[in-house]
Motif scaffolding. Structure first.
Motif, PDB file in Angstrom:
ATOM      1  N   VAL A  67     142.136  42.188 -11.572  1.00 13.13           N
ATOM      2  CA  VAL A  67     142.914  40.952 -11.581  1.00 13.13           C
ATOM      3  C   VAL A  67     142.868  40.276 -12.950  1.00 13.13           C
ATOM      4  O   VAL A  67     142.105  40.667 -13.839  1.00 13.13           O
ATOM      5  N   VAL A  68     143.687  39.237 -13.087  1.00 16.48           N
ATOM      6  CA  VAL A  68     143.646  38.336 -14.238  1.00 16.48           C
ATOM      7  C   VAL A  68     143.132  36.998 -13.720  1.00 16.48           C
ATOM      8  O   VAL A  68     143.602  36.504 -12.700  1.00 16.48           O
ATOM      9  N   SER A  69     142.149  36.421 -14.396  1.00 13.90           N
ATOM     10  CA  SER A  69     141.544  35.183 -13.920  1.00 13.90           C
ATOM     11  C   SER A  69     141.239  34.253 -15.077  1.00 13.90           C
ATOM     12  O   SER A  69     141.140  34.674 -16.229  1.00 13.90           O
ATOM     13  N   ARG A  70     141.058  32.975 -14.755  1.00 12.91           N
ATOM     14  CA  ARG A  70     140.653  31.997 -15.764  1.00 12.91           C
ATOM     15  C   ARG A  70     139.246  32.323 -16.256  1.00 12.91           C
ATOM     16  O   ARG A  70     138.358  32.638 -15.467  1.00 12.91           O
ATOM     17  N   SER A  71     139.044  32.231 -17.543  1.00 12.56           N
ATOM     18  CA  SER A  71     137.733  32.531 -18.109  1.00 12.56           C
ATOM     19  C   SER A  71     136.670  31.567 -17.591  1.00 12.56           C
ATOM     20  O   SER A  71     135.486  31.919 -17.502  1.00 12.56           O
ATOM     21  N   GLU A  72     137.077  30.346 -17.218  1.00 14.19           N
ATOM     22  CA  GLU A  72     136.127  29.360 -16.698  1.00 14.19           C
ATOM     23  C   GLU A  72     135.473  29.851 -15.408  1.00 14.19           C
ATOM     24  O   GLU A  72     134.336  29.476 -15.090  1.00 14.19           O
ATOM     25  N   ASN A  73     136.190  30.696 -14.652  1.00 14.16           N
ATOM     26  CA  ASN A  73     135.645  31.186 -13.381  1.00 14.16           C
ATOM     27  C   ASN A  73     134.461  32.127 -13.577  1.00 14.16           C
ATOM     28  O   ASN A  73     133.662  32.328 -12.670  1.00 14.16           O
ATOM     29  N   ARG A  97     143.217  28.877 -20.270  1.00 16.90           N
ATOM     30  CA  ARG A  97     144.505  28.184 -20.338  1.00 16.90           C
ATOM     31  C   ARG A  97     144.542  27.175 -21.488  1.00 16.90           C
ATOM     32  O   ARG A  97     145.609  26.750 -21.916  1.00 16.90           O
ATOM     33  N   LYS A  98     143.367  26.784 -21.980  1.00 17.44           N
ATOM     34  CA  LYS A  98     143.305  25.772 -23.023  1.00 17.44           C
ATOM     35  C   LYS A  98     143.362  26.372 -24.426  1.00 17.44           C
ATOM     36  O   LYS A  98     143.558  25.652 -25.393  1.00 17.44           O
ATOM     37  N   LEU A 147     163.677  32.605  -0.027  1.00 16.89           N
ATOM     38  CA  LEU A 147     163.297  31.370  -0.715  1.00 16.89           C
ATOM     39  C   LEU A 147     164.098  31.223  -2.002  1.00 16.89           C
ATOM     40  O   LEU A 147     164.566  32.219  -2.571  1.00 16.89           O
ATOM     41  N   PRO A 148     164.240  29.986  -2.504  1.00 20.28           N
ATOM     42  CA  PRO A 148     164.883  29.817  -3.814  1.00 20.28           C
ATOM     43  C   PRO A 148     163.958  30.240  -4.945  1.00 20.28           C
ATOM     44  O   PRO A 148     162.739  30.059  -4.870  1.00 20.28           O
ATOM     45  N   ALA A 149     164.527  30.823  -5.974  1.00 20.83           N
ATOM     46  CA  ALA A 149     163.792  31.125  -7.210  1.00 20.83           C
ATOM     47  C   ALA A 149     164.073  29.995  -8.188  1.00 20.83           C
ATOM     48  O   ALA A 149     165.234  29.706  -8.490  1.00 20.83           O
ATOM     49  N   THR A 150     163.033  29.319  -8.653  1.00 20.00           N
ATOM     50  CA  THR A 150     163.219  28.126  -9.469  1.00 20.00           C
ATOM     51  C   THR A 150     162.687  28.309 -10.883  1.00 20.00           C
ATOM     52  O   THR A 150     162.074  29.329 -11.209  1.00 20.00           O
ATOM     53  N   ASP A 151     162.909  27.297 -11.710  1.00 23.78           N
ATOM     54  CA  ASP A 151     162.400  27.284 -13.080  1.00 23.78           C
ATOM     55  C   ASP A 151     161.145  26.425 -13.202  1.00 23.78           C
ATOM     56  O   ASP A 151     160.762  26.026 -14.305  1.00 23.78           O
ATOM     57  N   TYR A 152     160.507  26.109 -12.086  1.00 22.40           N
ATOM     58  CA  TYR A 152     159.242  25.372 -12.137  1.00 22.40           C
ATOM     59  C   TYR A 152     158.138  26.244 -12.716  1.00 22.40           C
ATOM     60  O   TYR A 152     158.051  27.434 -12.426  1.00 22.40           O
ATOM     61  N   VAL A 153     157.257  25.620 -13.524  1.00 25.10           N
ATOM     62  CA  VAL A 153     156.059  26.290 -14.023  1.00 25.10           C
ATOM     63  C   VAL A 153     154.953  25.243 -14.120  1.00 25.10           C
ATOM     64  O   VAL A 153     155.204  24.042 -14.097  1.00 25.10           O
ATOM     65  N   MET A 154     153.713  25.725 -14.225  1.00 25.90           N
ATOM     66  CA  MET A 154     152.583  24.842 -14.524  1.00 25.90           C
ATOM     67  C   MET A 154     152.244  25.045 -15.992  1.00 25.90           C
ATOM     68  O   MET A 154     151.925  26.159 -16.418  1.00 25.90           O
ATOM     69  N   GLU A 155     152.340  23.983 -16.780  1.00 28.42           N
ATOM     70  CA  GLU A 155     152.135  24.074 -18.232  1.00 28.42           C
ATOM     71  C   GLU A 155     151.066  23.076 -18.657  1.00 28.42           C
ATOM     72  O   GLU A 155     151.249  21.870 -18.502  1.00 28.42           O
ATOM     73  N   GLY A 156     149.952  23.602 -19.172  1.00 28.32           N
ATOM     74  CA  GLY A 156     148.893  22.706 -19.611  1.00 28.32           C
ATOM     75  C   GLY A 156     148.354  21.835 -18.497  1.00 28.32           C
ATOM     76  O   GLY A 156     147.963  20.686 -18.748  1.00 28.32           O
ATOM     77  N   GLY A 157     148.355  22.358 -17.279  1.00 23.54           N
ATOM     78  CA  GLY A 157     147.872  21.594 -16.133  1.00 23.54           C
ATOM     79  C   GLY A 157     148.875  20.587 -15.608  1.00 23.54           C
ATOM     80  O   GLY A 157     148.552  19.788 -14.727  1.00 23.54           O
ATOM     81  N   VAL A 158     150.106  20.612 -16.144  1.00 23.37           N
ATOM     82  CA  VAL A 158     151.148  19.675 -15.720  1.00 23.37           C
ATOM     83  C   VAL A 158     152.314  20.460 -15.109  1.00 23.37           C
ATOM     84  O   VAL A 158     152.854  21.360 -15.760  1.00 23.37           O
TER      85      VAL A 158
END
Length: 500
Positions: free
Chosen positions: A132-138, A158-159, A285-296
């Motif tokens: 898998v790919v995971s956050r290094s903090e984990n 992510r930072k 389901l709809p495919a959207t342009d939403y993303v999580m960027e910098g925790g936002v």
């Protein structure tokens, strides 16, 4: 099946319970929760040292290669069995599997969606613990860190932009190793959602241009308890509600392998978008342009990041609730722009100074405003002024852009660099902008971006005109901004997709 509440965006989910369901949950939860969590914890504790033993005694060079031989044959089935035991103890008594999982040479990577929460990790048991790919903090977490080491996961922070680049390179090397590395599993949305739409897929898993196998996750239960999102149900509540059920159903569906066209191999974003649309269509389901960027959480449009919850709108709401009228807010903004023009761009203030500038009597309101813009209880005065002024209606957009342009053109050159444009648009929209290159290309002439050209593009270009008309215009108090209104991208799936 539970009738789902309709949310404005996919980053919020709340478990909806009737009175009878709540009572039933309390009774069952008081019995099942402690037993199930205790058993899961014991299994995790057993797995912890065994996971460490798999790589024990290996050098850094040996750890950088896939584990084979007796270490793999001894520890892999044990950890797989313990992992399945953990999820069984939490109520995942059986999992329905549809389709056929492709082997490593058919598809080096499995792309899984929608991503609902940490309980999605159950899919690893159906994929033989794919990497898998995971956050290094984990990696620093007890047990989880040992399991990630066992898995030889690709870790990314992510930072840290350099960490992301390194992770993409590492991912690319593994996916093009021609079977040297085990099959990988990726959640291309990059964060969890309420499952009512698919986020825009991140291109990392598609950069290598190798075939992928789409994998769909469904939870066909009366109560939708497994989801843990940006807002709403917490991870503890999700665990409580899930373990309070007699059992939890899960369906894993392996779709046919998707082989990229030559055009998709050259363009990972196109490849990712087409796979997203395919999977969204299969899920209904709809495919959207939403993303999580910098925790936002943001919606992407023309390269710009548009926050699903506007900091400026929430700021105006807080200011009005604190007792400031329209005149007081306008006067406060005048004081704010005076401070901006006399100081350096990017200067920040804390709650005390912000309270003084805004004329607030309660410090708590200023603290809440600062938290809307950053995590360290400070706010960039230029960003505050421009984003709030855009929605307050005290200035025309042309006048506001003029002030913004002058703030970022500190040397008076009459033009902005690409970096300065990013700062300007980030200030207007209230969130950092990471990809203003398309806007810069559209508005610059001979590598110069003037105020007149920027105004022209923002007010006449079909895409950027929409940003101004829908996201940078004043609104009536209590009315809804378009933040959170997703775009269904299911239509116009690229013709180049094909299957194996």
């Amino acid at each position: 099946m539970e009738e789902q509440e309709c949310y404005q965006h996919p980053f919020v989910h709340r478990v909806q319970l009737t009175t009878a369901q709540r009572i039933r949950g309390i009774i069952l939860g008081s019995l099942l929760f402690p037993v199930r969590v205790t058993v899961a914890a014991i299994l995790f504790l057993v797995a912890w040292p065994l996971a460490r033993l798999r790589l024990a005694g290996l050098s850094e060079e040996e750890r950088a290669r896939p584990v084979t031989g007796w270490r793999h044959h001894l520890f892999h089935p044990i950890i797989l069995l313990l992992s399945r035991g953990v999820f069984f103890s939490l109520g995942f008594l059986w999992v329905k599997v549809k389709g056929r999982r492709a082997d490593l040479k058919e598809a080096p990577v499995l792309v899984v969606a929608p991503h609902s929460g940490y309980l999605d990790m159950m899919v690893l048991c159906q994929t033989q613990l794919a990497t898998v790919v995971s956050r290094s903090e984990n990696s620093s977490l007890p047990v989880i860190g040992a399991l990630l080491e066992f898995n030889q996961a690709v870790l990314v922070s992510r930072k840290d932009p350099e960490s992301r680049k390194k992770a993409v390179t590492q991912l690319n090397e593994r996916l093009t190793s021609n079977g040297y590395w085990p099959q990988m599993l990726v959640f291309p949305e990059g964060t969890t959602t309420n499952g009512q739409s698919l986020l825009k897929f991140k291109p990392g898993a598609f950069v290598a241009g190798v075939p992928v196998q789409p994998v769909l996750l469904r939870y066909p239960n009366k109560l939708d308890t497994v989801r843990w999102t940006y807002k709403g149900t917490t991870w503890v509540e999700a665990l409580w509600h899930t373990t309070s059920q007699l059992y939890t159903n899960m369906t894993v569906e392996f779709l046919p392998v998707y082989s990229p066209s030559e055009e998709e191999k050259k363009d990972p974003n196109l490849y990712a978008d087409n796979v997203q649309k395919l999977m969204a269509g299969a899920l209904g389901l709809p495919a959207t342009d939403y993303v999580m960027e910098g925790g936002v959480p943001v919606n992407k449009l023309g390269g710009l990041s548009l926050p699903v919850e506007s900091p400026a709108r929430n700021t105006l709401s807080l200011l009005y609730k604190s007792g400031l009228g329209a005149t007081a807010v306008e006067e406060a903004l005048d004081r704010m722009i005076d401070r901006c023009q006399s100081g350096a761009p990017g200067s920040k203030v804390g709650p005390e100074t912000l309270s003084s500038i805004l004329g607030l009597t309660e410090r708590e309101t200023a603290v809440r405003v600062c938290k809307l813009y950053s995590k360290d209880e400070t706010v960039d005065v230029g960003q505050f002024y421009l984003s709030v002024a855009a929605l307050s209606g005290f200035l025309s957009f042309k006048a506001l852009l003029h002030k913004a342009f002058n703030l970022f053109d500190r040397e008076g050159r009459g033009s902005l660099s690409a970096e300065e444009l990013s700062g300007l648009m980030g200030a207007l929209l209230g969130v950092p902008q990471y990809n203003t290159h398309p806007l810069y290309e559209a508005a610059s002439h001979q590598d110069k971006l003037t105020e007149a050209n920027l105004l022209r593009v923002l007010t006449t270009h079909p895409t950027y005109q929409r940003v101004v008309n829908e996201y940078l215009q004043p609104v009536e108090a209590g009315s809804h901004l378009p933040w959170g209104r997703g775009v269904n991208n299911n239509r116009d799936v690229h013709d180049s997709k094909k299957f194996e």
